[in-house]
Write a protein that holds these residues in place. Structure first.
Motif, short mmCIF file in Angstrom:
data_model
loop_
_atom_site.label_atom_id
_atom_site.label_comp_id
_atom_site.label_asym_id
_atom_site.label_seq_id
_atom_site.Cartn_x
_atom_site.Cartn_y
_atom_site.Cartn_z
N PHE A 342 0.85 -1.20 0.00
CA PHE A 342 0.00 0.00 0.00
C PHE A 342 0.88 1.24 0.00
O PHE A 342 2.02 1.22 0.47
N ARG A 343 0.32 2.29 -0.56
CA ARG A 343 0.97 3.61 -0.54
C ARG A 343 -0.11 4.66 -0.36
O ARG A 343 -1.09 4.70 -1.11
N LEU A 344 0.06 5.49 0.65
CA LEU A 344 -0.86 6.57 0.97
C LEU A 344 -0.10 7.89 1.02
O LEU A 344 1.06 7.91 1.42
N GLU A 345 -0.75 8.97 0.65
CA GLU A 345 -0.15 10.29 0.80
C GLU A 345 -1.13 11.20 1.53
O GLU A 345 -2.27 11.38 1.08
N VAL A 346 -0.68 11.75 2.63
CA VAL A 346 -1.48 12.72 3.38
C VAL A 346 -1.03 14.12 2.96
O VAL A 346 0.13 14.49 3.17
N VAL A 347 -1.92 14.86 2.33
CA VAL A 347 -1.61 16.20 1.84
C VAL A 347 -2.31 17.21 2.75
O VAL A 347 -3.55 17.25 2.82
N GLY A 348 -1.51 17.99 3.46
CA GLY A 348 -2.05 18.98 4.38
C GLY A 348 -1.78 20.39 3.90
O GLY A 348 -0.71 20.67 3.36
N ARG A 349 -2.75 21.27 4.09
CA ARG A 349 -2.61 22.67 3.70
C ARG A 349 -2.97 23.57 4.88
O ARG A 349 -3.86 23.24 5.66
N GLY A 350 -2.27 24.67 4.99
CA GLY A 350 -2.54 25.64 6.04
C GLY A 350 -2.00 27.01 5.65
O GLY A 350 -1.28 27.14 4.66
N GLN A 351 -2.34 28.00 6.42
CA GLN A 351 -1.87 29.36 6.16
C GLN A 351 -0.89 29.78 7.23
O GLN A 351 -1.16 29.62 8.43
N ASP A 352 0.24 30.32 6.79
CA ASP A 352 1.23 30.78 7.75
C ASP A 352 0.85 32.17 8.27
O ASP A 352 -0.22 32.71 7.95
N ALA A 353 1.73 32.76 9.10
CA ALA A 353 1.42 34.03 9.75
C ALA A 353 1.22 35.17 8.76
O ALA A 353 0.55 36.16 9.07
N ARG A 354 1.78 35.02 7.56
CA ARG A 354 1.64 36.06 6.53
C ARG A 354 0.39 35.86 5.67
O ARG A 354 0.12 36.65 4.78
N GLY A 355 -0.32 34.75 5.93
CA GLY A 355 -1.52 34.45 5.15
C GLY A 355 -1.24 33.66 3.89
O GLY A 355 -2.15 33.43 3.09
N ALA A 356 0.02 33.25 3.68
CA ALA A 356 0.37 32.47 2.49
C ALA A 356 0.02 31.00 2.71
O ALA A 356 0.25 30.46 3.80
N GLU A 357 -0.53 30.35 1.69
CA GLU A 357 -0.86 28.93 1.81
C GLU A 357 0.40 28.08 1.76
O GLU A 357 1.28 28.31 0.93
N GLN A 358 0.50 27.12 2.66
CA GLN A 358 1.62 26.20 2.73
C GLN A 358 1.09 24.76 2.62
O GLN A 358 -0.04 24.48 3.00
N LYS A 359 1.94 23.89 2.09
CA LYS A 359 1.54 22.49 1.88
C LYS A 359 2.63 21.56 2.37
O LYS A 359 3.82 21.82 2.17
N VAL A 360 2.21 20.48 3.02
CA VAL A 360 3.12 19.42 3.45
C VAL A 360 2.50 18.08 3.03
O VAL A 360 1.29 17.87 3.17
N VAL A 361 3.34 17.19 2.52
CA VAL A 361 2.90 15.86 2.11
C VAL A 361 3.65 14.80 2.92
O VAL A 361 4.87 14.84 3.00
N CYS A 362 2.90 13.89 3.53
CA CYS A 362 3.51 12.78 4.26
C CYS A 362 3.14 11.48 3.55
O CYS A 362 1.96 11.20 3.32
N ARG A 363 4.16 10.69 3.21
CA ARG A 363 3.96 9.42 2.51
C ARG A 363 4.06 8.27 3.50
O ARG A 363 4.98 8.20 4.31
N VAL A 364 3.11 7.34 3.42
CA VAL A 364 3.10 6.14 4.27
C VAL A 364 3.00 4.92 3.36
O VAL A 364 2.07 4.84 2.54
N GLU A 365 3.96 4.01 3.50
CA GLU A 365 4.00 2.84 2.63
C GLU A 365 4.27 1.58 3.42
O GLU A 365 5.01 1.59 4.42
N GLY A 366 3.69 0.47 2.95
CA GLY A 366 4.01 -0.85 3.46
C GLY A 366 4.23 -1.78 2.29
O GLY A 366 3.53 -1.69 1.27
N SER A 367 5.17 -2.70 2.42
CA SER A 367 5.56 -3.56 1.29
C SER A 367 4.94 -4.95 1.38
O SER A 367 5.38 -5.87 0.69
N ARG A 368 3.93 -5.12 2.25
CA ARG A 368 3.20 -6.38 2.32
C ARG A 368 1.71 -6.11 2.25
O ARG A 368 1.27 -4.97 2.34
N ASP A 369 0.94 -7.20 2.13
CA ASP A 369 -0.51 -7.09 2.16
C ASP A 369 -0.93 -6.18 3.31
O ASP A 369 -0.55 -6.39 4.45
N PRO A 370 -1.72 -5.13 3.02
CA PRO A 370 -2.01 -4.15 4.07
C PRO A 370 -2.78 -4.71 5.26
O PRO A 370 -2.47 -4.37 6.41
N GLY A 371 -3.77 -5.55 5.00
CA GLY A 371 -4.62 -6.02 6.09
C GLY A 371 -4.03 -7.12 6.93
O GLY A 371 -4.50 -7.37 8.04
#
Length: 427
Positions: A342-371
């Motif tokens: 399995f491979r999942l990507e968590v994409v998060g968005r937020g606004q910093d103190a200046r009001g600019a949008e920021q993005k962070v992506v966290c990848r989670v992977e497993g190399s065997r049957d997920p369940g």
């Protein structure tokens, strides 16, 4: 909560208890996989296997010994899910009880009660939201008093989601000094087989919902696992439609585990003092190619999910489906588990103190049957984390989630066990 820390860390040593971990349900399909993982882990581990049938437990021990002769030395404890005295005897002998005996609504409640009574930490792999809510309502306050950390959902549902969001939020604060107020988990790759035990749990949930309108309402409520008085927020019901995601240039459709995972993530946010913010929005989707074919695949997957749910909700169709599906105790072969991933990507968005949008992506992977292959790794590492790692970055007691109970300690263990939990470079 902080005033419990010293007491709980002292109790966690439990010098009068002979075992670090007792695995309850070792004769089941997933239980035997977890046994194999525990044999590979901590050499200092003192553990035992438990269930209601000594002959079957001895057979599991013999099969494990084909790969590791040490398995023949594993102590055997006898306990029955519906005999509280036998479960009390197990809970008082160990620092952690790790359960693979589902459906948990049918077989799990007395074991949780025993763990809470004896201040014993507990973890399992349930995805039964209605049962987890029952355990929260019944045992959270008592677990706070006894010092027990009760942590359900320590398998594919819901460790990747819970820790993926946890890591994404940590990185958002570290990079941009803000929190993500909007996150989506995209399932970008998924391959795995189904076991009879998981199917039995799903059928049990549907049957409960069919009989009881309060269960139906609870399953639809986005914040049903949040603490009492905190069961509202900006998220609505899980989307079941197929859409075009223009930010990622792909089609997206419903993810069958979202109804569990999103509730666990929202409970983590609440338990961690709203670390992600009270207006945090979260969803989970399957990702498909941007082509016409990708859109068709998304629609077919959606129809398959809806068709299955409708079929098992009706008596005659349900009986036919049950005859065709794997029975409890059955599951993917070793080769199928190894081909899974399995491979999942968590994409998060937020606004910093200046009001600019920021993005962070966290990848989670497993190399065997997920369940099953990956879930065995996740559950065994969660049990070891509860047994050996002081709750320095998690809560000390209560009905908890993986992120709120173990946080970075569990992330570190899972990385060492071969899973990928990684924040992507900024783009």
């Amino acid at each position: 909560m902080a005033r419990h820390d010293a007491r709980v860390i002292e109790a966690r040593a439990k010098p009068d208890r002979p075992f670090d971990i007792v695995l309850f349900g070792a004769t089941g399909y997933t239980g035997e996989l977890v046994c194999a993982e525990l044999l590979l882990r901590e050499p200092r581990l003192k553990w035992a296997i438990a269930g209601r049938d000594r002959t079957r437990l001895e057979a599991v021990r013999a099969r494990l010994a084909n790969s590791d002769p040490r398995a023949l030395e594993l102590p055997i404890l006898i306990g029955d899910s519906h005999q509280p005295a036998s479960l009390d005897a197990i809970a008082r002998q160990t620092r952690v009880v790790c359960s693979t005996v589902g459906p948990y609504a049918k077989y799990g409640s007395e074991l949780v009660a025993a763990a809470v009574d004896h201040g014993t930490d507990y973890c399992d792999i349930t995805g039964e939201v209605q049962w987890v809510r029952r355990m929260i309502d019944t045992h959270h306050e008592a677990a706070l008093r006894s010092g027990a950390r009760i942590v359900p959902c320590c398998g594919f549902d819901s460790i990747p989601s819970d820790l993926g969001v946890f890591l994404m939020q940590l990185e958002m604060r570290a990079r941009h000094s803000c929190q993500s107020d909007n996150a989506t988990l995209y399932v970008t790759s998924l391959r795995g087989g189904a076991s009879g035990g998981t199917i039995a749990s799903m059928l049990g949930i549907i049957e409960e919902a069919r009989r009881d309108p309060t269960v139906r309402a609870l399953l639809l409520e986005p914040y049903s696992l949040n603490p009492e008085g905190e069961r509202s927020g900006p998220d609505g019901r899980d989307a079941l439609s197929v859409e075009r995601d223009r930010d990622r240039n792909c089609h997206i459709g419903p993810f069958v585990m979202a109804a569990v995972n999103t509730r666990v993530v929202r409970r983590s946010n609440a338990l961690l003092g709203w670390r992600y913010g009270r207006e945090f929005r979260y969803r989970e989707v399957m990702q498909y190619a941007p082509s016409v074919r990708g859109g068709i695949e998304a629609q077919l997957a959606r129809c398959a999910i809806m068709g299955f749910l409708m079929a098992v909700s009706m008596g005659p169709a349900r009986r036919l489906v049950e005859r065709l599906l794997p029975k409890p105790g059955a599951g993917p072969t070793a080769e199928e588990r190894e081909r899974g991933h399995f491979r999942l990507e968590v994409v998060g968005r937020g606004q910093d103190a200046r009001g600019a949008e920021q993005k962070v992506v966290c990848r989670v992977e497993g190399s065997r049957d997920p369940g099953y292959g990956s879930t065995a790794i996740m559950l065994s590492e969660a049990a070891l984390c509860l047994a050996f790692d002081a709750p320095t970055d998690g809560l000390a007691a209560g009905l908890l989630t993986p992120a709120s109970a173990m946080g970075m300690s569990l992330v570190t263990r899972l990385r060492a066990a071969g899973m990928v939990l990684q924040v992507e470079p900024a783009t």
